[in-house]
Design an enzyme around this catalytic site. Sequence first.
Site, PDB file in Angstrom:
ATOM      1  N   ASN A   9       0.879  -1.179   0.000  1.00  0.00           N
ATOM      2  CA  ASN A   9       0.000   0.000   0.000  1.00  0.00           C
ATOM      3  C   ASN A   9       0.911   1.222   0.000  1.00  0.00           C
ATOM      4  OD1 ASN A   9      -1.776   2.069   0.548  1.00  0.00           O
ATOM      5  ND2 ASN A   9      -2.248   1.401   2.649  1.00  0.00           N
ATOM      6  N   TRP A  10       1.000   1.850  -1.162  1.00  0.00           N
ATOM      7  CA  TRP A  10       1.943   2.966  -1.290  1.00  0.00           C
ATOM      8  C   TRP A  10       1.455   4.256  -0.633  1.00  0.00           C
ATOM      9  CZ3 TRP A  10       3.558   2.814  -7.201  1.00  0.00           C
ATOM     10  CH2 TRP A  10       4.120   1.567  -7.481  1.00  0.00           C
ATOM     11  N   LYS A  11       0.170   4.297  -0.306  1.00  0.00           N
ATOM     12  CA  LYS A  11      -0.439   5.530   0.243  1.00  0.00           C
ATOM     13  C   LYS A  11      -0.164   6.695  -0.710  1.00  0.00           C
ATOM     14  CE  LYS A  11      -0.124   3.388   4.698  1.00  0.00           C
ATOM     15  NZ  LYS A  11       0.008   3.485   6.145  1.00  0.00           N
ATOM     16  N   HIS A  94      -9.470   1.215   5.144  1.00  0.00           N
ATOM     17  CA  HIS A  94      -8.158   1.399   5.781  1.00  0.00           C
ATOM     18  C   HIS A  94      -8.336   2.369   6.954  1.00  0.00           C
ATOM     19  CE1 HIS A  94      -4.056   2.660   6.521  1.00  0.00           C
ATOM     20  NE2 HIS A  94      -3.681   1.549   5.924  1.00  0.00           N
ATOM     21  N   GLU A  96      -6.678   4.771   7.986  1.00  0.00           N
ATOM     22  CA  GLU A  96      -6.470   6.196   7.672  1.00  0.00           C
ATOM     23  C   GLU A  96      -7.716   6.790   7.031  1.00  0.00           C
ATOM     24  OE1 GLU A  96      -2.745   5.714   5.572  1.00  0.00           O
ATOM     25  OE2 GLU A  96      -1.832   5.155   7.483  1.00  0.00           O
ATOM     26  N   GLU A 171      -5.276  -4.806  10.809  1.00  0.00           N
ATOM     27  CA  GLU A 171      -4.248  -3.779  10.981  1.00  0.00           C
ATOM     28  C   GLU A 171      -4.507  -2.981  12.257  1.00  0.00           C
ATOM     29  OE1 GLU A 171      -2.269  -2.619   7.061  1.00  0.00           O
ATOM     30  OE2 GLU A 171      -4.093  -1.432   7.191  1.00  0.00           O
ATOM     31  N   GLY A 177       2.612   2.329  10.766  1.00  0.00           N
ATOM     32  CA  GLY A 177       3.571   3.423  10.576  1.00  0.00           C
ATOM     33  C   GLY A 177       4.334   3.799  11.840  1.00  0.00           C
ATOM     34  N   SER A 216       3.538  -2.021  10.367  1.00  0.00           N
ATOM     35  CA  SER A 216       4.980  -2.090  10.565  1.00  0.00           C
ATOM     36  C   SER A 216       5.584  -3.439  10.181  1.00  0.00           C
ATOM     37  CB  SER A 216       5.352  -1.722  12.011  1.00  0.00           C
ATOM     38  OG  SER A 216       4.951  -0.386  12.297  1.00  0.00           O
ATOM     39  N   GLY A 237       2.833  -1.129   4.291  1.00  0.00           N
ATOM     40  CA  GLY A 237       2.837   0.295   3.951  1.00  0.00           C
ATOM     41  C   GLY A 237       4.246   0.762   3.645  1.00  0.00           C
ATOM     42  N   GLY A 238       4.893   1.382   4.642  1.00  0.00           N
ATOM     43  CA  GLY A 238       6.211   1.999   4.470  1.00  0.00           C
ATOM     44  C   GLY A 238       7.222   1.148   3.718  1.00  0.00           C
TER      45      GLY A 238
HETATM   46  P1  PGA Z   1       2.939   0.347   7.661  1.00  0.00           P
HETATM   47  O1  PGA Z   1       1.457   0.581   7.073  1.00  0.00           O
HETATM   48  O2  PGA Z   1       3.444  -0.922   7.065  1.00  0.00           O
HETATM   49  O3  PGA Z   1       3.706   1.548   7.205  1.00  0.00           O
HETATM   50  O4  PGA Z   1       2.808   0.277   9.146  1.00  0.00           O
HETATM   51  C1  PGA Z   1       0.573  -0.479   6.892  1.00  0.00           C
HETATM   52  C2  PGA Z   1      -0.725   0.024   6.294  1.00  0.00           C
HETATM   53  O5  PGA Z   1      -1.160   1.123   6.637  1.00  0.00           O
HETATM   54  O6  PGA Z   1      -1.344  -0.663   5.459  1.00  0.00           O
END
Ligand code: PGA
Length: 266
Positions: A9-11, A94, A96, A171, A177, A216, A237-238
Amino acid sequence: MRRPFVIGNWKMNGTIESSRELVASADEQARSLPEIDIGICPPFVRIAQSAQILGGPLQLGAQDCARQSEGAFTGEVSARMLQEHGCRLVLVGHSERRTLFGESDADVAQKAQQAIEAGLVPVICVGESLDERDAGRTEERVGCQLDAVLHPLQQADKESESLPELVIAYEPIWAIGTGLSATPEQAGEVHAFLRRRIESRDAKAAPRIRILYGGSVGENNARELFSESEIDGALVGGASLDAEKFAKICQAASRSIHRSESDRSG
Ligand code: PGA
């Protein structure tokens, strides 16, 4: 054993050039690891470009879709449009989207429904906050989030009430993050709970639905997380913004299959 699935997930990150490199690298991983599924979810504006680059089994996804199928909804992108551009997956709910953009469980349910109608596989994200975990309310929270989406999806198939193809991503908000991943045991407990919950709705679908862990996940903890039998892969994510780290996570998912095979034979 379910087929492992690793989704990046590149956001809201990356340039045209860096995105091109990431897709090419993920595409290569997907071709060289045919025993697992790999997906990427770039921002909307990079989807068409990504679709042109990939040619193998790499699955293209989006990070969100509209609640509606079409019409006067300025700024929105429908599931059908995503499907037309080559997407096979879409993340819905998600954390966010839920916390920063005020999405409710009902919104998430509508988005999942739109995804299914457009022929996409929704990746339904659920997770508790740190306060909810500390108050012992993790199962209550993720159970409600799951039911809010699965119930209407089941009702949509009036005859069999069976669940369509979907993926769940657990999640925990406190792990996203933050560098603070859930332990394999913590995640495994919640995954087992989610699977029982799915089982109570559709016993036939439950064993095949993949439940991914997100929060993470990196190249250092992937192996340990994937050794937990209830964890069927990861939503990353990251670390998905770094081609090398993402590749290592995919390779760890592939090795987890071989490990569990040798556990069974030994
Ligand atoms: P993260 O994000 O790996 O940066 O913790 C995961 C996500 O939000 O899908």
